[in-house]
Design a protein around this motif. Structure first.
Motif, PDB file in Angstrom:
ATOM      1  N   SER B 218       0.956  -1.297  -0.119  1.00 34.52           N
ATOM      2  CA  SER B 218      -0.136  -0.354  -0.013  1.00 34.52           C
ATOM      3  C   SER B 218       1.119   1.454  -0.096  1.00 34.52           C
ATOM      4  N   GLY B 219       2.011   0.814   0.782  1.00 36.28           N
ATOM      5  CA  GLY B 219       2.988   2.379   0.875  1.00 36.28           C
ATOM      6  C   GLY B 219       3.741   2.658  -0.461  1.00 36.28           C
ATOM      7  N   PHE B 220       4.072   1.665  -1.332  1.00 39.62           N
ATOM      8  CA  PHE B 220       4.870   1.565  -2.524  1.00 39.62           C
ATOM      9  C   PHE B 220       3.632   1.688  -3.630  1.00 39.62           C
ATOM     10  N   PHE B 221       2.417   1.670  -3.100  1.00 40.97           N
ATOM     11  CA  PHE B 221       1.301   2.112  -4.433  1.00 40.97           C
ATOM     12  C   PHE B 221       0.811   4.063  -4.227  1.00 40.97           C
ATOM     13  N   ILE B 222       1.246   4.277  -2.829  1.00 39.14           N
ATOM     14  CA  ILE B 222       0.259   5.719  -2.322  1.00 39.14           C
ATOM     15  C   ILE B 222       1.787   6.385  -3.414  1.00 39.14           C
ATOM     16  N   SER B 223       3.349   6.387  -2.921  1.00 37.22           N
ATOM     17  CA  SER B 223       4.216   7.046  -3.262  1.00 37.22           C
ATOM     18  C   SER B 223       4.584   6.467  -4.642  1.00 37.22           C
ATOM     19  N   ALA B 224       4.027   5.463  -5.409  1.00 32.36           N
ATOM     20  CA  ALA B 224       4.282   5.408  -6.851  1.00 32.36           C
ATOM     21  C   ALA B 224       3.263   6.117  -7.693  1.00 32.36           C
ATOM     22  N   GLY B 225       1.946   6.157  -7.301  1.00 34.68           N
ATOM     23  CA  GLY B 225       0.778   7.229  -7.703  1.00 34.68           C
ATOM     24  C   GLY B 225       1.324   7.859  -7.870  1.00 34.68           C
ATOM     25  N   LEU B 226       2.144   8.989  -6.601  1.00 29.53           N
ATOM     26  CA  LEU B 226       2.076  10.324  -6.390  1.00 29.53           C
ATOM     27  C   LEU B 226       3.357  10.541  -7.383  1.00 29.53           C
ATOM     28  N   PHE B 227       4.151  10.447  -7.939  1.00 28.19           N
ATOM     29  CA  PHE B 227       4.959  10.100  -8.658  1.00 28.19           C
ATOM     30  C   PHE B 227       4.886  10.147 -10.008  1.00 28.19           C
ATOM     31  N   ILE B 228       3.696   9.243 -10.780  1.00 23.32           N
ATOM     32  CA  ILE B 228       3.574   9.480 -12.055  1.00 23.32           C
ATOM     33  C   ILE B 228       2.199  10.331 -12.096  1.00 23.32           C
ATOM     34  N   LEU B 229       0.943  10.507 -10.968  1.00 27.19           N
ATOM     35  CA  LEU B 229       0.477  11.524 -11.521  1.00 27.19           C
ATOM     36  C   LEU B 229       0.922  13.164 -11.601  1.00 27.19           C
ATOM     37  N   LEU B 230       2.248  12.993 -10.753  1.00 27.77           N
ATOM     38  CA  LEU B 230       2.752  14.632 -10.075  1.00 27.77           C
ATOM     39  C   LEU B 230       4.234  14.426 -11.834  1.00 27.77           C
ATOM     40  N   THR B 231       4.485  13.502 -11.874  1.00 28.33           N
ATOM     41  CA  THR B 231       5.116  13.885 -13.556  1.00 28.33           C
ATOM     42  C   THR B 231       4.585  13.887 -14.856  1.00 28.33           C
ATOM     43  N   ALA B 232       3.486  13.415 -14.632  1.00 28.22           N
ATOM     44  CA  ALA B 232       2.437  13.746 -15.992  1.00 28.22           C
ATOM     45  C   ALA B 232       1.910  14.878 -15.705  1.00 28.22           C
ATOM     46  N   SER B 233       1.463  15.583 -14.582  1.00 28.55           N
ATOM     47  CA  SER B 233       0.583  16.595 -14.799  1.00 28.55           C
ATOM     48  C   SER B 233       1.751  17.734 -14.846  1.00 28.55           C
ATOM     49  N   THR B 234       3.028  17.408 -14.170  1.00 28.06           N
ATOM     50  CA  THR B 234       4.129  18.784 -14.508  1.00 28.06           C
ATOM     51  C   THR B 234       4.188  18.960 -16.389  1.00 28.06           C
ATOM     52  N   THR B 243       9.741  21.865 -19.105  1.00 20.45           N
ATOM     53  CA  THR B 243      10.225  21.413 -17.862  1.00 20.45           C
ATOM     54  C   THR B 243      11.429  20.865 -17.300  1.00 20.45           C
ATOM     55  N   GLN B 244      11.714  21.146 -18.911  1.00 21.13           N
ATOM     56  CA  GLN B 244      13.006  20.833 -18.581  1.00 21.13           C
ATOM     57  C   GLN B 244      14.164  21.798 -18.291  1.00 21.13           C
ATOM     58  N   TYR B 246      13.182  23.579 -15.562  1.00 26.14           N
ATOM     59  CA  TYR B 246      13.432  23.829 -14.199  1.00 26.14           C
ATOM     60  C   TYR B 246      14.328  22.690 -13.743  1.00 26.14           C
ATOM     61  N   LEU B 247      14.935  23.475 -12.379  1.00 26.14           N
ATOM     62  CA  LEU B 247      15.326  22.437 -11.069  1.00 26.14           C
ATOM     63  C   LEU B 247      14.130  21.753 -10.478  1.00 26.14           C
ATOM     64  N   PHE B 248      13.677  22.805 -10.243  1.00 19.40           N
ATOM     65  CA  PHE B 248      12.693  21.533  -9.003  1.00 19.40           C
ATOM     66  C   PHE B 248      11.394  22.118  -9.806  1.00 19.40           C
ATOM     67  N   PRO B 249      10.524  21.060 -10.880  1.00 20.08           N
ATOM     68  CA  PRO B 249       9.700  21.465 -11.485  1.00 20.08           C
ATOM     69  C   PRO B 249       7.952  20.918 -10.565  1.00 20.08           C
ATOM     70  N   THR B 250       8.468  20.685  -9.376  1.00 16.54           N
ATOM     71  CA  THR B 250       6.997  20.028  -8.670  1.00 16.54           C
ATOM     72  C   THR B 250       6.623  21.308  -8.011  1.00 16.54           C
ATOM     73  N   LEU B 251       7.885  21.973  -7.547  1.00 17.88           N
ATOM     74  CA  LEU B 251       7.446  23.383  -6.519  1.00 17.88           C
ATOM     75  C   LEU B 251       7.194  24.508  -8.304  1.00 17.88           C
ATOM     76  N   HIS B 252       7.946  24.585  -8.572  1.00 19.54           N
ATOM     77  CA  HIS B 252       7.243  25.838  -9.865  1.00 19.54           C
ATOM     78  C   HIS B 252       5.970  25.267 -10.585  1.00 19.54           C
ATOM     79  N   LEU B 253       5.975  24.123  -9.665  1.00 16.06           N
ATOM     80  CA  LEU B 253       4.311  24.140 -10.627  1.00 16.06           C
ATOM     81  C   LEU B 253       3.267  24.461  -9.017  1.00 16.06           C
ATOM     82  N   SER B 254       3.559  23.799  -8.243  1.00 11.50           N
ATOM     83  CA  SER B 254       2.639  25.123  -7.365  1.00 11.50           C
ATOM     84  C   SER B 254       2.714  26.517  -7.076  1.00 11.50           C
ATOM     85  N   LYS B 255       3.876  26.728  -7.925  1.00 12.04           N
ATOM     86  CA  LYS B 255       4.018  28.314  -8.693  1.00 12.04           C
ATOM     87  C   LYS B 255       2.962  29.165  -9.519  1.00 12.04           C
TER      88      LYS B 255
END
Lengths: 409, 366
Positions: B218-234, B243-244, B246-255
């Motif tokens: 369960s722990g594995f799938f939660i994290s892997a799912g978030l990694f996939i979703l966040l990569t796709a979202s970015t 995207t390429q 940005y050094l910190f794309p996730t933080l830019h997404l929040s920005k």
């Protein structure tokens, strides 16, 4: 060991934290608008402006504080709100106090590097410049023609600026837009930035392009457009657009062409379309668009590409002009009216496509659609796309569905 | 190190937290550089590879019950060869922990506290981590239990709010002449998820061993799912070209999120503040692992384990400060995503084979 770590932690928290980045709210200079002009401002100034002692003094001050290397090419004006004056009305009314001191402070700094100009501001203000609440960047057309990359690099690297900060292009001096004293809003920057929210009512303004989208377009090599603003003493008009190829301004288009472009690219947020009434050339009718969906489909025939543009509109019949008030609207009239709107919109779109094609800027993102939907064909034509684009054939199909006619028939 | 006990459900938070390291802030850039618009598929494939490795790790721990990875390496490899093998783990975990701290402190400086010296932030972070870890795995797990829901919710919120900015055209064409690059990018993608390895050090403390697998996966799938979703979202928001950069794309997404005129204007500050405890928990588990490695490698008696914790303060600081600049630290971090995949495919299967051989020998003797 726990005691040792606890002591170490306590000492660290007391000695290390909260010092370096602590800036009290009163010490920040909240930059809410930036205007970027060409320097020296040779053309675009009236004689009286050049000869004005205030202007001369200001320019002398700009030059005196410049820390540039070589001759300065940009003049950056920042707008700072004077918070203590925010309660004073902009316009003197009956019984209201004299506005006196302005509510904003516009400071111009010249130079070649924007971070250098930003730091040079520190020699002229007693506060720390802060871009976290920056609302607008206004760039003069002359600077935009040279390219936006140089202008935007510092802002893209700096962590304070938001991606949703709006960028505008203006004909003539950008600083003049900041100098506008709005009648209702306190600051011209806020006034300008909020005009884009009216895109739901008027479709002749570009509302979707901001700092983040501009950077994205420049990085991905896609052509893009930015809103054009014109200003008077107390008014700003956001209408029409500036066309960019790479990062350089190449042409401008009118509000009606922006409207057509928004319809083609499925970016239409709302607005009014007018057409001549069926069987009555002197009368005008208005359609208030409620929902618009469009789709661009590439069609490849005999190694040539064409694009089919389907636009579906749901809207309300909202006005008759020059039409007898006694004449009722019936079902057959609505059908005829729909056809008239369809013809009018189709004509508008075809004309806009031809104009944009004549500038050689692929603002419809035909290249991106082709790459996404026909990647093998795109591989063949990508190198000569800008030779192909001006001659690409298009077919525009419009379907209008009138839903409501208002309170009266 | 206290002789702590963990509940099976705590394996979920421990595994998931340890997987959500600073890689979640940076991985999109490395993947997009290789696989362009198909980077999200690489993340998906990387998760599948990671799942195989995660199951292998679980199997290894389950057939060596009562031992953590450091102890089983010595037990299976013997005094000399085992120590040689263990030295790889010792170095990997220590350097990786230091790099996580460095990269995170860089992100903090870029987005939140640009004037506070890196050394000061690093020292504070390390002292807090070591002081918590020295209290044992039970304390670390307790802290994670409190912070985990906030962290996960913030990420889900970030993804949900960015949906209106999605542009499908940014991820098209899908897999067109890009299959090889997509597969190539799945290697660092699986490396980014390697935090599941914490199970090999924490499993022996769990009270009910039979229930572990369910919570672990369960722990594995939660994290892997978030990694996939966040990569796709970015990629959907920025497109591969942006995207390429940005050094910190996730933080830019929040920005880039801005609802209405003023709402969520500074969401990235909120995200990064939530990230501080998240990275803290992740580095906490890595530091716990590193301390266990040191204790076993140098055969240190339990009463002296506290000194190993203290030694980690300068060691982690040294590693964190070693990189000359921002780009060098990020490059090292990326190279570790490849190294860990090699370790997962060589080190762990090798230990499984050694365990099976040893068990067969023991069975013959009996």
């Amino acid at each position: 060991m726990n005691r040792f770590l606890s002591v170490l932690l306590c000492v660290s928290f007391i000695t290390f934290t909260g010092c370096w980045d602590s800036v009290s709210i009163e010490q920040r200079a909240y930059i809410i608008g930036i205007a970027i002009d060409e320097y020296p401002p040779i053309s675009g100034k009236t004689e009286s402006e050049v000869e004005s002692p205030d202007t001369a003094k200001e320019e002398m001050f700009e030059a005196a504080t410049g820390i540039h290397s070589g001759s300065p090419t940009y003049a950056m004006t920042v707008q700072l709100p004077v918070i203590k004056m925010s309660t004073v009305p902009n316009v003197q009314g009956v019984g209201s106090p004299d506005p006196g001191t302005p509510k904003t402070w516009e400071i111009t700094q010249v130079g070649n590097s924007f971070i250098e100009m930003n730091r040079a501001l520190a020699t002229r203000i007693n506060l720390l410049p802060y871009y976290g609440h920056l609302q607008v960047i206004i760039v003069s057309d002359k600077v935009a023609k040279k390219g936006l990359s140089n202008v935007l690099d510092f802002f893209a690297r700096d962590h304070e600026l938001r991606s949703r900060t709006r960028i505008f292009i203006t004909r003539g001096e950008a600083k003049k837009v900041l100098d506008v004293i709005p009648r209702i809003e306190d600051y011209s920057s806020l006034y300008l930035s909020e005009t884009a929210y009216n895109a739901k009512l008027n479709s002749q303004m570009v509302h979707w392009t901001d700092f983040g989208k501009t950077i994205q377009s420049i990085y991905s090599g896609r052509d893009f457009l930015l809103p054009i603003v014109n200003s008077s003493k107390d008014e700003i008009m956001n209408k029409g657009a500036a066309l960019f190829k790479g990062d350089k301004l190449v042409a401008t288009i009118s509000g009606r062409e922006v409207e057509a472009l928004k319809m083609i690219r499925n970016l239409f947020d709302g607005g009014i379309i007018t057409a001549k009434m069926p069987n009555n050339e002197s009368s005008i009718m208005a359609l208030e668009i409620d929902k618009l969906k469009s789709r661009i489909t590439p069609i490849i025939e005999e190694d040539n590409v064409a694009f089919k543009i389907d636009i579906k509109i749901n809207g309300d019949y909202s006005e008759n002009v020059n039409c007898p008030f006694t004449k009722k609207i019936d079902k057959s009239f609505l059908e005829e009216a729909s056809e008239a709107f369809e013809a009018s919109i189709k004509k508008q779109c075809v004309e806009a496509i031809q104009k944009v094609q004549s500038y050689g800027t692929d603002l419809f993102l035909f290249n991106a659609v082709l790459k996404a939907e026909k990647p093998s064909y795109w591989d063949k034509v990508k190198d000569e796309w800008y030779d192909i684009f001006p001659h690409v054939k298009t077919e525009v199909n419009v379907k209008v569905n009138l839903k409501q006619i208002g309170n009266i028939q | 190190m206290k002789n702590s006990k963990l509940l099976p459900i705590q394996v979920l938070t421990l595994t998931s937290s340890n997987m959500l390291t600073v890689n979640l802030l940076t991985i999109q850039q490395s993947l997009v550089l290789i696989a362009k618009q198909d980077a999200w598929i690489s993340m998906l494939l990387g998760s599948a590879i990671g799942l195989v490795n995660a199951l292998a790790m679980y199997y290894l721990s389950s057939i060596n019950q009562g031992l953590d990875l450091a102890e089983m390496t010595l037990y299976l490899g013997g005094n000399w060869f085992g120590r040689l093998l263990l030295s790889v783990s010792v170095l990997y975990v220590l350097i990786y922990s230091g790099l996580i701290i460095r990269v995170f402190v860089q992100a903090l400086q870029l987005f939140l506290i640009d004037r506070t010296p890196m050394l000061v932030v690093s020292i504070l972070l390390i002292i807090v981590i070591v002081s918590v870890v020295s209290k044992g795995i039970e304390t670390v797990a307790g802290v994670i239990d409190i912070l985990f829901p906030f962290f996960i919710l913030s990420l889900i919120l970030l993804i949900a709010i960015s949906v209106p900015q999605f542009q499908i055209i940014n991820i098209r064409p899908v897999l067109y002449k890009n299959m090889f690059n997509t597969l190539k990018a799945s290697i660092p993608a699986s490396g980014a998820l390697s935090g599941f390895g914490a199970i090999a050090f924490t499993m022996k403390y769990v009270t009910e061993q039979k229930k572990i697998l369910k919570w672990y996966l369960s722990g594995f799938f939660i994290s892997a799912g978030l990694f996939i979703l966040l990569t796709a979202s970015t990629i959907l928001v920025f497109g591969p070209e942006e995207t390429q950069r940005y050094l910190f794309p996730t933080l830019h997404l929040s920005k880039s999120i801005h609802v209405g005129s003023i709402l969520f204007e500074r969401l990235e500050a909120f995200v990064i503040i939530l990230w501080i405890p998240a990275v803290f928990t992740s580095v906490g588990i890595y530091t716990f692992t590193s301390i266990r490695n040191f204790v076993v490698f140098f055969n240190i008696k339990p009463k002296h384990e506290k000194y190993v914790s203290l030694v980690h303060i300068p060691l982690l600081l040294l590693v964190a400060m070693f990189s000359k600049n921002q780009l060098e630290a990020l490059e090292r971090m990326k190279s570790f995503d490849y190294i860990v995949v090699c370790l997962n495919f060589i080190y762990i299967p090798f230990l499984i084979i050694l365990t099976l051989i040893k068990k067969r020998r023991l069975a013959r003797v009996e």
